[in-house]
Design an enzyme around this catalytic site. Structure first.
Site, mmCIF file in Angstrom:
data_model
loop_
_atom_site.group_PDB
_atom_site.id
_atom_site.type_symbol
_atom_site.label_atom_id
_atom_site.label_comp_id
_atom_site.label_asym_id
_atom_site.label_seq_id
_atom_site.Cartn_x
_atom_site.Cartn_y
_atom_site.Cartn_z
ATOM 1 N NE ARG A 109 -2.117 -0.573 4.049
ATOM 2 C CZ ARG A 109 -2.949 -0.457 5.088
ATOM 3 N NH1 ARG A 109 -4.262 -0.545 4.904
ATOM 4 N NH2 ARG A 109 -2.479 -0.232 6.301
ATOM 5 C CG ASP A 162 -7.809 1.246 14.911
ATOM 6 O OD1 ASP A 162 -8.948 1.465 15.348
ATOM 7 O OD2 ASP A 162 -7.499 0.170 14.357
ATOM 8 C CG ASP A 174 -6.559 0.156 8.085
ATOM 9 O OD1 ASP A 174 -5.578 0.297 7.321
ATOM 10 O OD2 ASP A 174 -6.443 -0.052 9.297
HETATM 11 P P1 AMP Z 1 -8.333 -3.499 11.809
HETATM 12 O O1 AMP Z 1 -9.652 -3.609 12.485
HETATM 13 O O2 AMP Z 1 -8.124 -4.414 10.640
HETATM 14 O O3 AMP Z 1 -7.970 -2.092 11.498
HETATM 15 O O4 AMP Z 1 -7.236 -4.018 12.872
HETATM 16 C C1 AMP Z 1 -7.150 -3.548 14.165
HETATM 17 C C2 AMP Z 1 -5.818 -3.898 14.735
HETATM 18 O O5 AMP Z 1 -5.580 -5.301 14.674
HETATM 19 C C3 AMP Z 1 -4.624 -3.249 14.042
HETATM 20 O O6 AMP Z 1 -3.706 -2.918 15.043
HETATM 21 C C4 AMP Z 1 -4.108 -4.343 13.164
HETATM 22 O O7 AMP Z 1 -2.747 -4.189 12.889
HETATM 23 C C5 AMP Z 1 -4.363 -5.585 13.994
HETATM 24 N N1 AMP Z 1 -4.534 -6.776 13.169
HETATM 25 C C6 AMP Z 1 -5.559 -7.112 12.367
HETATM 26 N N2 AMP Z 1 -5.347 -8.292 11.767
HETATM 27 C C7 AMP Z 1 -4.154 -8.734 12.196
HETATM 28 C C8 AMP Z 1 -3.369 -9.892 11.951
HETATM 29 N N3 AMP Z 1 -3.756 -10.866 11.133
HETATM 30 N N4 AMP Z 1 -2.175 -9.990 12.583
HETATM 31 C C9 AMP Z 1 -1.754 -9.030 13.421
HETATM 32 N N5 AMP Z 1 -2.446 -7.933 13.705
HETATM 33 C C10 AMP Z 1 -3.624 -7.773 13.101
HETATM 34 MG MG MG Z 2 -6.739 -0.897 10.970
#
Ligand code: AMP
Ligand code: MG
Length: 520
Positions: free
Chosen positions: A192, A269, A279
């Protein structure tokens, strides 16, 4: 492969002193250095020619072994120091503490044609912020992010973009619907790009930890590097900065409302400080025009992030950012003024956006009523948003009674458009025709204008799902077809006419089409 690498974030901001890749709370630092994971059998599936050009690379570069290795995390360029960013956030309204780049690794920053691009791999392995997860991404969610971020860009909406989509060659275990049915899926990595990946949560984490020093360092850095036209950092500049973030956030959300994009997880976030759509997870596009719709099954109960609530959530998120920044300003009033302005602007801007969708250019005091009535009838029976507005461009003000025929294709259940619903439509078309008579544009001119606001092609969930199903079997043609088509979403492109159609019936309740989870 020659890149004009100009790292700033990891050179100017405080780093986590620990270099081990272990999961932990990281304090007084904006990032942690971390290396991407080596993958079993990297394979590029698609590269964006425009993004290549944006960062100063050629098609030949994209075919090189170095490109494949660097943008799948298998080679780190000399003199670069990949890192994961530290941030926190409110998830579904609750403070979640430290989150951070759990599966995103920033490689380096490139400067080209006076633009700054951070190149970031999503799904390149664990980081200190991975918490309980694996740091990986699957093909399904990577295809969705790759296609949608470019589609949003070509719709004229601020967004992060994507350079490349690759398979890692590794298998990744996922429980798609969180119901105990885990299965292996193909691992993938998207590279990205954005001017910066800073989020509201990047500032909130220091606010929450009462670490004013790092907060100030980060805000000053942001202003100097991304909002330099606001002037040197000072209390006044902090307020101006917050105002600018507020304006950009609203601008982005009004665009989302215009095209029917539902982000799905507007946690703080996932809110870019630059006002970029960021995201791409369980997002979706409105098919039936419905304020209450959300694609995210994780949000099924409260529907916090439903279509009609996105502008309000933007405001709520800005309030959290204001709270985080307060210690630097120590005066609530100017921050409140910005938030109040958002409320006023959001009403007028929504109204003007809807006017433009209807081809209204002058302002009339009854427009609000006309629009509310329209939204009401659109809700009375499932009506496809994209088809409705696009076909409305064919309306002729002297032929009000033909209105219903013109938009016929937008109805999912034509048999319901009878009796009172039919009557209301006809009345609405008559009012619309009367209203159009106050405009100076001809029908043809109005149509032309409306076609620059109402896209013909959007990435409906089922379309992405078809591309994913094919890709899973090793056929990537559809990814490219959609990629090409979505570059010109406002053009007629008759060769793609089959994609200007309602969601097929099989996709109504299918996982990946109408139901998406955060599992990715
Ligand atoms: P998101 O809701 O996808 O924005 O993710 C929220 C948080 O979870 C962020 O800090 C992401 O980096 C972490 N996260 C989501 N999926 C994963 C994954 N497969 N491995 C590690 N961290 C994750
Ligand atoms: Mg995120």
């Amino acid at each position: 492969m020659k890149l004009n690498i100009k790292d700033k974030f990891n050179k100017k901001l405080p780093a986590d002193p620990i270099l081990e890749n272990t999961r932990r709370q990281v304090s007084k630092a904006c990032f942690s250095n971390v290396l991407p994971k080596q993958t079993a059998k990297p394979e590029l599936l698609h590269v964006s020619p425009e993004m290549l050009e944006n960062i100063g690379l050629s098609d030949a570069d994209a075919k090189s072994d170095a490109f494949l290795r660097v943008f799948t995390g298998n080679e780190v360029l000399t003199n670069t120091k990949p890192y994961a960013m530290c941030y926190g956030g409110h998830q579904f309204g609750n403070w979640a503490g430290q989150l951070g780049d759990g599966r995103a690794i920033n490689l380096f920053e490139v400067e080209h044609n006076h633009k700054n691009w951070v190149l970031q791999l999503k799904g390149a392995g664990e980081t200190p912020y991975s918490r309980t997860a694996d740091g990986l991404a699957v093909l399904r969610s990577s295809v969705r992010e790759y296609l949608c971020s470019e589609a949003i860009y070509h719709l004229g909406i601020p967004t992060t973009r994507a350079l490349s989509l690759a398979l890692s060659g590794d298998q990744v275990l996922r429980d798609i619907m969180y119901d105990g049915n885990s299965a292996y899926e193909k691992g993938a990595i998207v590279c990205r790009t954005a001017e910066s990946f800073l989020r509201f949560g990047s500032y909130q984490i220091f606010g929450a930890r009462q670490d004013e020093e790092t907060l100030k360092t980060l805000v000053d850095y942001t202003i100097r590097n991304h909002f330099s036209r606001l002037g040197k950092p000072s209390k006044e500049t902090y307020i101006a900065f917050f105002k600018e973030v507020s304006n950009r956030t609203l601008d982005m959300i009004i665009h989302w409302q215009r095209v029917g994009f539902v982000h799905g997880v507007m946690n703080t976030d996932n809110m870019s400080i630059l006002g970029l759509t960021i995201d791409y997870g369980p997002y979706g596009w409105l098919e039936g025009y419905e304020y209450g719709w959300t694609p995210n099954t994780t949000d099924r109960q409260h529907k916090r992030y439903r279509y009609g609530n996105q502008p309000n959530i933007g405001l709520w998120n800005l309030l959290q950012l204001a709270n985080a920044m307060y210690p630097l300003i120590e005066d609530a009033e100017p921050l409140e003024a910005v938030l109040n302005q958002y409320k006023t602007d959001f009403e007028t801007r929504l109204l003007n956006m809807m006017r433009s969708k209807l081809g209204l250019h002058i302002e009339d005091e009854n427009d609000q009523k006309l629009i509310l009535e329209l939204e009401d009838i659109l809700h009375s029976t499932e009506t496809d948003m994209t088809i409705f507005f696009r076909n409305l461009g064919n309306f002729k003000k002297s032929e009000a009674l033909k209105g219903l025929i013109i938009i016929q294709d937008a109805f999912y259940k034509t048999e319901e458009v009878v009796g009172n619903i039919q009557k209301r439509w006809n009345e609405w078309f008559e009012n619309y025709a009367d209203r159009l008579k106050k405009e100076t544009f001809s029908d043809e001119e109005r149509k032309e204008k409306m076609n620059t606001t109402n896209p013909k092609y959007v990435l409906r969930n089922y379309m992405a799902q078809l591309a994913i199903d094919d890709a899973d079997k090793g056929d990537y043609k559809l990814i490219d077809e959609l990629f090409q088509m979505l570059k010109k979403p406002y053009d007629e492109q008759l060769e793609y006419q089959k994609w200007f159609a309602k969601r097929p019936d099989w996709a109504r309740d299918k996982v990946g089409c109408s139901m998406l989870s955060c599992s990715s």
